[in-house]
Design a protein around this motif. Structure first.
Motif, PDB file in Angstrom:
ATOM      1  N   VAL A 186      -1.141  17.097 -47.668  1.00 17.54           N
ATOM      2  CA  VAL A 186      -1.108  17.957 -48.860  1.00 17.54           C
ATOM      3  C   VAL A 186      -1.442  19.398 -48.449  1.00 17.54           C
ATOM      4  N   VAL A 187      -0.484  20.300 -48.673  1.00 20.27           N
ATOM      5  CA  VAL A 187      -0.686  21.715 -48.344  1.00 20.27           C
ATOM      6  C   VAL A 187      -0.503  22.531 -49.619  1.00 20.27           C
ATOM      7  N   VAL A 188      -1.406  23.504 -49.821  1.00 20.58           N
ATOM      8  CA  VAL A 188      -1.287  24.419 -50.960  1.00 20.58           C
ATOM      9  C   VAL A 188      -1.289  25.838 -50.405  1.00 20.58           C
ATOM     10  N   GLU A 189      -0.413  26.685 -50.939  1.00 18.94           N
ATOM     11  CA  GLU A 189      -0.476  28.121 -50.596  1.00 18.94           C
ATOM     12  C   GLU A 189      -0.427  28.913 -51.891  1.00 18.94           C
ATOM     13  N   THR A 190      -0.960  30.129 -51.838  1.00 13.25           N
ATOM     14  CA  THR A 190      -0.814  31.054 -52.953  1.00 13.25           C
ATOM     15  C   THR A 190      -0.149  32.323 -52.421  1.00 13.25           C
ATOM     16  N   GLY A 191       0.832  32.826 -53.168  1.00 10.34           N
ATOM     17  CA  GLY A 191       1.532  34.061 -52.764  1.00 10.34           C
ATOM     18  C   GLY A 191       2.740  33.755 -51.915  1.00 10.34           C
ATOM     19  N   VAL A 192       3.927  33.776 -52.515  1.00 10.95           N
ATOM     20  CA  VAL A 192       5.146  33.406 -51.785  1.00 10.95           C
ATOM     21  C   VAL A 192       5.942  34.647 -51.350  1.00 10.95           C
ATOM     22  N   ALA A 193       6.134  35.605 -52.271  1.00 10.60           N
ATOM     23  CA  ALA A 193       7.035  36.745 -52.015  1.00 10.60           C
ATOM     24  C   ALA A 193       8.376  36.219 -51.473  1.00 10.60           C
ATOM     25  N   ARG A 194       8.812  36.687 -50.310  1.00  7.93           N
ATOM     26  CA  ARG A 194      10.106  36.212 -49.792  1.00  7.93           C
ATOM     27  C   ARG A 194       9.995  34.835 -49.138  1.00  7.93           C
ATOM     28  N   GLY A 195       8.748  34.372 -48.932  1.00  6.33           N
ATOM     29  CA  GLY A 195       8.578  32.999 -48.472  1.00  6.33           C
ATOM     30  C   GLY A 195       8.537  32.815 -46.970  1.00  6.33           C
ATOM     31  N   VAL A 196       8.014  33.806 -46.249  1.00  5.49           N
ATOM     32  CA  VAL A 196       7.958  33.680 -44.788  1.00  5.49           C
ATOM     33  C   VAL A 196       6.990  32.551 -44.389  1.00  5.49           C
ATOM     34  N   ILE A 197       5.773  32.602 -44.910  1.00  5.70           N
ATOM     35  CA  ILE A 197       4.801  31.549 -44.568  1.00  5.70           C
ATOM     36  C   ILE A 197       5.240  30.212 -45.176  1.00  5.70           C
ATOM     37  N   THR A 198       5.817  30.269 -46.371  1.00  2.00           N
ATOM     38  CA  THR A 198       6.342  29.045 -46.995  1.00  2.00           C
ATOM     39  C   THR A 198       7.313  28.369 -46.020  1.00  2.00           C
ATOM     40  N   ARG A 199       8.213  29.168 -45.464  1.00  2.81           N
ATOM     41  CA  ARG A 199       9.215  28.644 -44.527  1.00  2.81           C
ATOM     42  C   ARG A 199       8.542  28.032 -43.293  1.00  2.81           C
ATOM     43  N   VAL A 200       7.549  28.747 -42.762  1.00  5.22           N
ATOM     44  CA  VAL A 200       6.872  28.256 -41.552  1.00  5.22           C
ATOM     45  C   VAL A 200       6.207  26.902 -41.858  1.00  5.22           C
ATOM     46  N   ILE A 201       5.542  26.816 -43.007  1.00  2.00           N
ATOM     47  CA  ILE A 201       4.883  25.546 -43.355  1.00  2.00           C
ATOM     48  C   ILE A 201       5.927  24.437 -43.506  1.00  2.00           C
ATOM     49  N   THR A 207      -7.094  15.918 -53.397  1.00  3.30           N
ATOM     50  CA  THR A 207      -7.482  16.286 -52.025  1.00  3.30           C
ATOM     51  C   THR A 207      -6.428  17.230 -51.444  1.00  3.30           C
ATOM     52  N   VAL A 208      -6.912  18.253 -50.744  1.00  3.04           N
ATOM     53  CA  VAL A 208      -6.009  19.188 -50.063  1.00  3.04           C
ATOM     54  C   VAL A 208      -6.392  19.207 -48.581  1.00  3.04           C
ATOM     55  N   ASP A 209      -5.406  19.140 -47.704  1.00  3.83           N
ATOM     56  CA  ASP A 209      -5.689  19.136 -46.257  1.00  3.83           C
ATOM     57  C   ASP A 209      -5.627  20.531 -45.657  1.00  3.83           C
ATOM     58  N   MET A 210      -4.801  21.381 -46.260  1.00  4.62           N
ATOM     59  CA  MET A 210      -4.593  22.718 -45.680  1.00  4.62           C
ATOM     60  C   MET A 210      -4.271  23.683 -46.807  1.00  4.62           C
ATOM     61  N   PHE A 211      -4.856  24.889 -46.721  1.00  2.00           N
ATOM     62  CA  PHE A 211      -4.658  25.888 -47.773  1.00  2.00           C
ATOM     63  C   PHE A 211      -4.376  27.240 -47.120  1.00  2.00           C
ATOM     64  N   VAL A 212      -3.408  27.970 -47.677  1.00  2.00           N
ATOM     65  CA  VAL A 212      -3.148  29.339 -47.211  1.00  2.00           C
ATOM     66  C   VAL A 212      -3.252  30.281 -48.405  1.00  2.00           C
ATOM     67  N   HIS A 213      -4.166  31.246 -48.319  1.00  2.00           N
ATOM     68  CA  HIS A 213      -4.260  32.294 -49.348  1.00  2.00           C
ATOM     69  C   HIS A 213      -3.471  33.508 -48.886  1.00  2.00           C
ATOM     70  N   ASP A 214      -2.457  33.894 -49.676  1.00  2.00           N
ATOM     71  CA  ASP A 214      -1.743  35.152 -49.386  1.00  2.00           C
ATOM     72  C   ASP A 214      -1.210  35.722 -50.704  1.00  2.00           C
ATOM     73  N   SER A 215      -2.085  35.741 -51.727  1.00  2.00           N
ATOM     74  CA  SER A 215      -1.644  36.216 -53.043  1.00  2.00           C
ATOM     75  C   SER A 215      -2.259  37.587 -53.330  1.00  2.00           C
ATOM     76  N   LEU A 216      -3.146  37.645 -54.296  1.00  2.00           N
ATOM     77  CA  LEU A 216      -3.783  38.916 -54.649  1.00  2.00           C
ATOM     78  C   LEU A 216      -5.055  39.044 -53.809  1.00  2.00           C
ATOM     79  N   HIS A 217      -5.094  40.066 -52.947  1.00  2.00           N
ATOM     80  CA  HIS A 217      -6.180  40.153 -51.966  1.00  2.00           C
ATOM     81  C   HIS A 217      -7.361  40.956 -52.508  1.00  2.00           C
ATOM     82  N   THR A 218      -7.895  40.530 -53.640  1.00  2.00           N
ATOM     83  CA  THR A 218      -9.161  41.121 -54.093  1.00  2.00           C
ATOM     84  C   THR A 218     -10.280  40.162 -53.696  1.00  2.00           C
ATOM     85  N   ALA A 219     -11.508  40.695 -53.620  1.00  2.00           N
ATOM     86  CA  ALA A 219     -12.646  39.830 -53.300  1.00  2.00           C
ATOM     87  C   ALA A 219     -12.770  38.741 -54.364  1.00  2.00           C
TER      88      ALA A 219
END
Ligand SMILES: C[S@@+](CC[C@H](N)C(=O)[O-])C[C@H]1O[C@@H](n2cnc3c(N)ncnc32)[C@H](O)[C@@H]1O
Length: 283
Positions: free
Chosen positions: A119-134, A195-207
């Motif tokens: 199970v992988v979750v990411e936030t922030g796709v835009a053109r989907g570069v990291i999406t593609r890699v995953i 349950t999530v095994d891997m997460f990538v944050h690449d959405s809104l980069h505020t604290a």
């Protein structure tokens, strides 16, 4: 000078008014991010210059790693494809946002290949570069599914038709795209996944947003689960994780262009998942 500041202010107000008219809920959710942004400060991190061997140690994988060459080839292929479509590629090419960084992409590729997440979750796709890699990594593993939460650019609607263009049809069968802000969509998705095994944050980069996403995922992160968090250099949101909460180990890594930093956290293998008492940061 005062005239320039005034017209920049007017532009921001007009932009916000348009976003409010298009999607009032998402526009209003953005207001606290903008306000708390004024309290952000950069952290003087100790950067792990040898983050790549360190990541492989955390993943229990050998170093040097033959997969790094594969990752570089994949990266070059994605960049070529985007350029052939006439799209710019790199920093600040998706409105104020940037396409993913090459070092982050390498870290993501090796994490997928070595951790073999279900199970992988990411936030922030835009053109989907990291999406593609995953997704390419999941296809290689013949295992796992990716859920991507993405609010298409709230202020530049002309970019919406570029969402996910880097993701070709054949790898989409393992992909669920969830439209909306992470503030709105992540709590429910995390609850449903359990349950999530891997997460990538690449959405809104505020604290505020980075902490929110990491805290929500930490509640359901599997033992030995990995979070990769982009653009941590401009705010303090990642900092609590560098104090090894709950046995977690953190790395602070430099981006390929050396302009930014990204973070990696691997939870301790003894920490329970899905218990609500996950390895959240010490306060
Ligand atoms: C830095 S870009 C993502 C780059 C992408 N990961 C890549 O591989 O190139 C940020 C993306 O997050 C979206 N976004 C902005 N605020 C968001 C939020 N609150 N929740 C989810 N996505 C958001 C932006 O519209 C944009 O699509």
């Amino acid at each position: 000078m005062a005239g320039t500041a005034r017209s920049a202010g007017q532009h921001r107000v007009r932009r916000f008014a348009r976003a409010l008219a298009a999607d009032p809920v998402e526009a209003l959710l953005y207001v606290p991010e903008e306000l708390t942004g004024r309290l952000e400060y950069p952290v003087d991190y100790r950067v792990d210059e040898s983050w790549e061997p360190e990541l492989h140690r955390l993943l229990g994988a050998p170093w040097p790693c033959p997969q790094t060459t594969r990752a570089s080839e994949l990266w070059a292929g994605i960049a070529d494809e985007l350029r052939q479509r006439g799209l710019d590629f790199g920093r600040h090419t998706y409105g104020a946002y940037s396409d993913a960084d090459e070092c982050l992409a390498r870290a993501v590729w090796c994490t997928v290949l070595h951790r073999r997440p279900e199970v992988v979750v990411e936030t922030g796709v835009a053109r989907g570069v990291i999406t593609r890699v995953i997704l390419e990594g999941l296809a290689e593993n013949d295992r796992g599914h990716l859920w991507s939460i993405d609010l298409p650019h709230p202020f530049e609607r002309g970019l919406h038709d570029q969402t996910g263009v880097a993701v070709p049809g054949p790898v989409r069968s393992r992909w669920t795209y969830v439209e909306g802000s992470s503030r709105r969509r992540l709590p429910r998705l995390a609850r449903e996944l359990g349950t999530v095994d891997m997460f990538v944050h690449d959405s809104l980069h505020t604290a505020r947003n980075t902490r929110f996403e990491m805290d929500r995922i930490a509640r359901v992160l599997a033992p030995g689960g990995v979070m990769l968090v982009d653009d941590i250099s401009t705010h303090q949101g990642f900092e609590p994780w560098t104090r090894a909460p709950g046995g977690a180990e953190a790395l602070v890594c430099r981006s390929a262009d050396r302009e930014g930093l990204f973070g990696i956290v691997r939870t301790g293998s003894g920490t329970g998942s899905g218990t609500g008492g996950g390895p959240g940061p010490r306060r």
